[in-house]
Design a protein around this motif. Structure first.
Motif, mmCIF file in Angstrom:
data_model
loop_
_atom_site.group_PDB
_atom_site.id
_atom_site.type_symbol
_atom_site.label_atom_id
_atom_site.label_comp_id
_atom_site.label_asym_id
_atom_site.label_seq_id
_atom_site.Cartn_x
_atom_site.Cartn_y
_atom_site.Cartn_z
ATOM 1 N N TYR A 275 -27.950 35.189 -3.795
ATOM 2 C CA TYR A 275 -28.843 34.057 -3.451
ATOM 3 C C TYR A 275 -27.812 32.891 -3.353
ATOM 4 O O TYR A 275 -27.863 32.103 -2.536
ATOM 5 C CB TYR A 275 -29.732 33.915 -4.686
ATOM 6 C CG TYR A 275 -30.314 32.410 -4.851
ATOM 7 C CD1 TYR A 275 -31.524 31.978 -4.079
ATOM 8 C CD2 TYR A 275 -29.939 31.481 -5.812
ATOM 9 C CE1 TYR A 275 -32.115 30.808 -4.047
ATOM 10 C CE2 TYR A 275 -30.183 30.276 -5.619
ATOM 11 C CZ TYR A 275 -31.381 29.884 -4.984
ATOM 12 O OH TYR A 275 -32.129 28.847 -4.966
ATOM 13 N N TYR A 276 -26.714 32.716 -4.250
ATOM 14 C CA TYR A 276 -25.869 31.578 -4.244
ATOM 15 C C TYR A 276 -25.052 31.482 -2.834
ATOM 16 O O TYR A 276 -24.647 30.516 -2.455
ATOM 17 C CB TYR A 276 -24.989 31.322 -5.405
ATOM 18 C CG TYR A 276 -26.029 30.815 -6.546
ATOM 19 C CD1 TYR A 276 -26.425 29.542 -6.638
ATOM 20 C CD2 TYR A 276 -26.295 31.790 -7.676
ATOM 21 C CE1 TYR A 276 -27.217 29.135 -7.592
ATOM 22 C CE2 TYR A 276 -27.360 31.296 -8.529
ATOM 23 C CZ TYR A 276 -27.553 29.882 -8.692
ATOM 24 O OH TYR A 276 -28.520 29.465 -9.659
ATOM 25 N N ARG A 277 -24.761 32.785 -2.705
ATOM 26 C CA ARG A 277 -23.814 32.773 -1.480
ATOM 27 C C ARG A 277 -24.872 32.319 -0.051
ATOM 28 O O ARG A 277 -24.226 31.519 0.644
ATOM 29 C CB ARG A 277 -23.568 34.186 -0.996
ATOM 30 C CG ARG A 277 -22.357 34.850 -1.954
ATOM 31 C CD ARG A 277 -21.763 36.068 -1.300
ATOM 32 N NE ARG A 277 -22.930 37.072 -0.924
ATOM 33 C CZ ARG A 277 -23.000 38.001 -1.841
ATOM 34 N NH1 ARG A 277 -22.551 38.047 -3.101
ATOM 35 N NH2 ARG A 277 -24.116 38.991 -1.784
ATOM 36 N N GLN A 278 -25.907 32.494 -0.179
ATOM 37 C CA GLN A 278 -26.815 32.344 0.929
ATOM 38 C C GLN A 278 -26.998 30.689 0.954
ATOM 39 O O GLN A 278 -27.208 30.108 1.822
ATOM 40 C CB GLN A 278 -28.084 32.826 1.022
ATOM 41 C CG GLN A 278 -29.049 32.596 2.185
ATOM 42 C CD GLN A 278 -28.368 32.935 3.463
ATOM 43 O OE1 GLN A 278 -27.718 33.860 3.638
ATOM 44 N NE2 GLN A 278 -28.982 32.181 4.509
ATOM 45 N N LEU A 280 -25.068 28.479 -0.277
ATOM 46 C CA LEU A 280 -23.771 27.762 0.019
ATOM 47 C C LEU A 280 -23.684 27.539 1.514
ATOM 48 O O LEU A 280 -23.195 26.663 2.121
ATOM 49 C CB LEU A 280 -22.740 28.323 -0.506
ATOM 50 C CG LEU A 280 -21.226 27.651 -0.427
ATOM 51 C CD1 LEU A 280 -21.323 26.259 -0.824
ATOM 52 C CD2 LEU A 280 -20.025 28.412 -0.888
ATOM 53 N N ALA A 281 -23.988 28.922 2.186
ATOM 54 C CA ALA A 281 -23.785 28.884 3.519
ATOM 55 C C ALA A 281 -24.868 28.189 4.403
ATOM 56 O O ALA A 281 -24.340 27.562 5.341
ATOM 57 C CB ALA A 281 -24.135 30.486 3.960
ATOM 58 N N SER A 282 -25.855 27.907 3.780
ATOM 59 C CA SER A 282 -26.966 27.033 4.570
ATOM 60 C C SER A 282 -27.026 25.735 4.249
ATOM 61 O O SER A 282 -28.061 24.944 4.301
ATOM 62 C CB SER A 282 -28.244 27.875 4.317
ATOM 63 O OG SER A 282 -28.667 27.931 2.849
ATOM 64 N N GLU A 283 -26.097 25.201 3.072
ATOM 65 C CA GLU A 283 -26.429 24.103 2.419
ATOM 66 C C GLU A 283 -25.859 22.774 3.491
ATOM 67 O O GLU A 283 -25.178 22.868 4.338
ATOM 68 C CB GLU A 283 -25.277 23.866 1.466
ATOM 69 C CG GLU A 283 -25.334 22.197 0.893
ATOM 70 C CD GLU A 283 -26.536 21.990 0.322
ATOM 71 O OE1 GLU A 283 -27.131 20.753 0.496
ATOM 72 O OE2 GLU A 283 -27.665 22.565 -0.125
ATOM 73 N N ARG A 284 -27.001 21.824 3.744
ATOM 74 C CA ARG A 284 -26.843 20.705 4.580
ATOM 75 C C ARG A 284 -27.412 19.667 3.979
ATOM 76 O O ARG A 284 -28.270 19.519 3.353
ATOM 77 C CB ARG A 284 -27.560 20.876 5.731
ATOM 78 C CG ARG A 284 -27.197 22.019 6.740
ATOM 79 C CD ARG A 284 -25.648 21.965 7.291
ATOM 80 N NE ARG A 284 -25.410 22.849 8.223
ATOM 81 C CZ ARG A 284 -24.559 23.974 7.729
ATOM 82 N NH1 ARG A 284 -24.400 24.125 6.481
ATOM 83 N NH2 ARG A 284 -24.525 24.899 8.530
ATOM 84 N N PRO A 285 -27.125 18.124 4.281
ATOM 85 C CA PRO A 285 -27.449 16.967 3.941
ATOM 86 C C PRO A 285 -28.903 16.795 4.451
ATOM 87 O O PRO A 285 -29.274 17.480 5.433
ATOM 88 C CB PRO A 285 -26.519 15.906 4.201
ATOM 89 C CG PRO A 285 -25.448 16.466 4.420
ATOM 90 C CD PRO A 285 -25.825 17.930 4.996
ATOM 91 N N LEU A 286 -29.811 16.403 3.411
ATOM 92 C CA LEU A 286 -31.076 15.980 3.922
ATOM 93 C C LEU A 286 -31.308 14.679 4.878
ATOM 94 O O LEU A 286 -32.490 14.794 5.078
ATOM 95 C CB LEU A 286 -32.104 16.136 2.645
ATOM 96 C CG LEU A 286 -32.171 17.579 1.749
ATOM 97 C CD1 LEU A 286 -33.153 17.243 0.439
ATOM 98 C CD2 LEU A 286 -32.535 18.493 2.715
ATOM 99 N N GLY A 287 -30.382 14.024 4.615
ATOM 100 C CA GLY A 287 -30.466 12.744 5.366
ATOM 101 C C GLY A 287 -29.113 12.602 5.545
ATOM 102 O O GLY A 287 -27.933 13.015 5.209
ATOM 103 N N SER A 288 -28.937 11.146 6.561
ATOM 104 C CA SER A 288 -27.631 10.640 6.765
ATOM 105 C C SER A 288 -27.120 9.601 5.844
ATOM 106 O O SER A 288 -25.874 8.926 5.863
ATOM 107 C CB SER A 288 -27.614 10.027 8.218
ATOM 108 O OG SER A 288 -28.644 9.072 8.332
ATOM 109 N N SER A 289 -27.767 9.294 4.521
ATOM 110 C CA SER A 289 -27.576 8.086 3.868
ATOM 111 C C SER A 289 -26.372 8.726 2.731
ATOM 112 O O SER A 289 -26.185 10.028 2.810
ATOM 113 C CB SER A 289 -28.627 7.833 2.818
ATOM 114 O OG SER A 289 -29.105 8.889 2.261
ATOM 115 N N ASP A 290 -25.694 7.658 2.378
ATOM 116 C CA ASP A 290 -24.400 8.259 1.341
ATOM 117 C C ASP A 290 -25.176 9.087 0.148
ATOM 118 O O ASP A 290 -24.547 9.941 -0.342
ATOM 119 C CB ASP A 290 -23.867 6.811 0.845
ATOM 120 C CG ASP A 290 -22.987 6.106 2.100
ATOM 121 O OD1 ASP A 290 -22.549 6.789 2.741
ATOM 122 O OD2 ASP A 290 -22.938 4.895 1.803
#
Length: 717
Positions: A275-278, A280-290
């Motif tokens: 679960y945590y490997r997946q 981390l691999a798929s982590e992306r910001p939910l927006g462009s804000s700081d």
């Protein structure tokens, strides 16, 4: 030497005519004489045949008498084998009840059933000891009377063939050997010591089993909680469901088990790693804000931290113990400060566009300016502000897993429940292990004693070696004399010949015969036992076990083991610890491991054999005399000796002490259980007891007094 020739006169044909023939052949008188001579020869041959047939009947009667005498021995053998079956079934029944009682003590509250079973085992052991003594005494008494009873039966069979004016048979029969071997039957097989051992250990066994069951309940409860947190039920939230919904895991990396029996804590650990490997691999910001970029970076830090922690985690689950090391992920800022997330240099220190010393909230916020690593711990200790201003603090890192841990829609919530269940499971297993060991060692020791006693019981079997085990010899004389003309009247024949005493001998032995007679005898015995034991002190389980063993004995080891398993299956041995079922399996294995000889319940039947072979198998005085007589008669059939007196004297010497005091019944043995008594008896008819001495003495005296000419010659079988 000189001589003279005597001239022969040839008479004319007419000169040779007589009353019986003339020139035409036989005359009427000649024909009548020829017919009369022919008829006389025919009827003479018929008379000779009838005389031979009448004389030969004594051999048939001798054969029947020998078979009858040996038939009495066959009845003894069957009775002894039934006694052996009863004795052995009481042994196994007592051991089965004792073992089943021990198994019940391995279950909380099982003493309510186990104690009566242990009491029943003592009753069966006592019954076995009494039956052993009873059977030994009864069978040996039966052995003593057996030669007499066999001879009586031979006499009765011979007498039944008497015909007024034609046949009157006197018979004696002698068993070879004439005496039996003592019954070897040990009434003490170590059962009393076994009962003492069970009484000594029962309280400690029961207490240890109760404590073990309490810990086993904790073990089972912890595993059930761990299973629920990892797999859950259909449609409910769990690590499985959250991993599928949040990380898109499926297949081999996210298996779902429908049964807790197939599941273990290692499954949950493997799922968390995937679960945590997946994530981390798929982590992306939910927006462009700081802020969103900062939150994405903090989540990535948390996932890396989780992957490192899970990499060193382990679960070892074996029969001999359980050990696990699983991480506790922080669910607030205070807990975060105790982890490497607080002490590791995960962030960047640099200079803001305004020239201030700052800690960038995420790496890209430095915009390419020079930076050095820094930890949250130093940031807080030195009071360094974040950049962008006020966007980031240690509490932001503490909140990463707080929400998903505190509420039931996050993976971390169920993972924490999983870890806590694993820790409870480990503690309970460590508490359970010594208690299980204590129970198993105590029970194994008792089962080992049961095995030893069973081996003693197998060795203490009844092996009948009765009189007549090698065979029987019958001597039959037809003392009814009669003239040949009266015995076999025939026209044209008149004889003054007198047919005297005719004597024949025969031998018989026993042959194994496949039949259900022994099983039928056991079933009949059990029918009477069931009626008398209906309200005895034995429990229904104990009585059913003993009767099932006795019935199953005919099927051999398989039937005995099956009866024991049926008893165990009828008992409530299920428990959280599983020690009751373990004990049941241990007792079954104990019974199965002992080699049991195939049962001997087949009937034996008498068959005719050469009487010399029977006599040669023993050195009894009667047998030795018979062999010497047979040899003398065969070698000198017409010597005119008196062969029987010495043989009769030898037989009478053996028989004298058995001719008196024949009881009304012969009690072979008596089964007594819990105060209820079932005798095994063989009745002796009054007519036999009253006439025994007279019949024997008459037969012996008549055979001794036969004249030499009355024996004649013949072939000895």
């Amino acid at each position: 030497m000189g001589g003279s020739v005597v001239p022969m006169r040839i008479l004319p044909l007419s000169a040779r005519e007589t009353a019986f023939f003339d020139e035409r052949g036989f005359t009427t008188s000649g024909m009548a004489v020829a017919l009369l001579l022919s008829l006389s020869l025919v009827f003479t041959a018929s008379q000779v045949y009838q005389v031979n047939a009448v004389s030969a009947r004594v051999q048939d009667v001798a054969d029947s008498a020998a078979l009858a005498a040996q038939g009495q021995v066959a009845e003894y053998v069957l009775a002894a084998r039934v006694c052996d079956a009863v004795l052995f079934s009481l042994s196994v029944g007592g051991l089965a009840c004792a073992g089943a009682g021990v198994a019940c003590l391995c279950v909380p509250g099982g003493a309510a059933i186990g104690d009566p079973l242990i009491g029943a085992s003592k009753s069966l052991f006592e019954s076995r000891a009494r039956f052993c003594r009873s059977a030994k005494e009864g069978l040996e008494s039966y052995q003593k009377a057996l030669p007499f009873l066999a001879a009586l039966r031979a006499t009765a069979v011979a007498s039944s063939n008497n015909r007024e004016g034609r046949h009157r048979y006197l018979a004696i029969a002698v068993l070879v050997p004439f005496s039996g071997e003592p019954i070897e039957c040990d009434d003490d097989i170590g059962s009393s010591e076994l009962s003492e051992d069970i009484d000594r250990d029962s309280d400690e066994l029961e207490q240890a089993a109760t404590r073990a069951d309490e810990e086993a309940r904790k073990v089972n409860d912890a595993k059930e909680r761990g299973f629920a947190a990892d797999c859950g039920s259909e449609g409910s939230s769990s690590m499985f469901e959250r991993a599928s919904a949040l990380a898109g895991l499926n297949g081999r990396e996210n298996p779902r088990y429908s049964s807790i029996d197939a599941w273990n804590f290692g499954v949950g650990l493997s799922r968390a790693r995937a679960y945590y490997r997946q994530r981390l691999a798929s982590e992306r910001p939910l927006g462009s804000s700081d802020e969103e970029r900062m939150k994405s970076y903090l989540r990535s830090c948390f996932y890396r931290y989780a992957i490192r922690e899970l990499a060193s985690a382990f679960v070892r689950d074996a029969e001999d113990g359980f050990e696990a090391s699983l991480p506790h992920f922080p669910r607030n800022t205070a807990e975060m400060r105790a982890t490497s997330l607080y002490t590791d240099e995960l962030f960047c220190e640099g200079t803001s566009p305004e020239g201030r010393r700052v800690v960038f909230a995420y790496p890209e916020a430095a915009a390419g300016s020079p930076t050095v690593p820094i930890s949250l711990q130093r940031m807080e200790a030195e009071g360094i502000p974040s950049y962008p201003d006020g966007l980031f603090s240690a509490s932001d890192m503490g909140r990463v897993a707080a929400a998903s841990t505190s509420i039931d829609n996050g993976f971390e919530h169920y993972f924490r429940e999983f870890v806590e269940a694993a820790e409870d499971y480990e503690r309970a297993r460590k508490q359970l292990a010594p208690l299980e060991k204590e129970v198993k060692q105590t029970a194994d020791g008792l089962f080992s004693r049961i095995r030893s006693v069973l081996e003693e019981a197998v060795a203490a079997r009844i092996t009948p070696l009765p009189p007549g085990r090698n065979g029987a010899i019958a001597i039959v004389t037809d003392v009814e004399g009669a003239s040949v003309s009266r015995l076999a009247p025939a026209p044209f024949v008149d004889s003054d010949a007198f047919l005297g005493n005719r004597t024949a001998v025969a031998g018989a032995t026993l042959l194994e015969e496949a039949s259900d007679e022994g099983s039928t005898a056991l079933s009949s015995l059990l029918d009477g036992v069931a009626e008398r034991f209906g309200s005895s002190l034995l429990s229904s389980e104990a009585l059913a076990c003993w009767s099932d063993i006795l019935r199953g004995y005919a099927r051999g080891k398989e039937g005995v083991v099956s009866a024991v398993k049926d008893l165990l299956d009828s008992l409530p041995l299920g428990s959280a610890s599983g020690l009751g079922d373990w004990a049941a399996d241990g007792l079954s294995s104990c019974i199965e491991s002992v080699g049991l000889d195939p049962p001997k319940l087949a009937a034996v039947k008498p068959v005719l054999v050469n009487s010399g072979s029977v006599a040669a198998s023993s050195d009894d005085p009667a047998a030795a005399n018979y062999l010497s007589i047979k040899k003398a008669v065969v070698e000198h059939p017409l010597a005119g000796s008196r062969p029987f007196p010495s043989l009769i004297s030898a037989i009478q010497g053996e028989m004298n002490d058995r001719l008196e005091g024949v009881p009304e019944t012969i009690e072979v043995a008596s089964i007594e259980v819990a105060g209820t008594d079932v005798p095994i008896e063989i009745p002796v008819p009054d007519s036999v007891r009253d006439s025994a001495s007279e019949v024997f003495r008459e037969a012996l005296d008549r055979l001794r007094g036969l004249e030499p000419s009355e024996y004649g010659g013949g072939v000895w079988d």
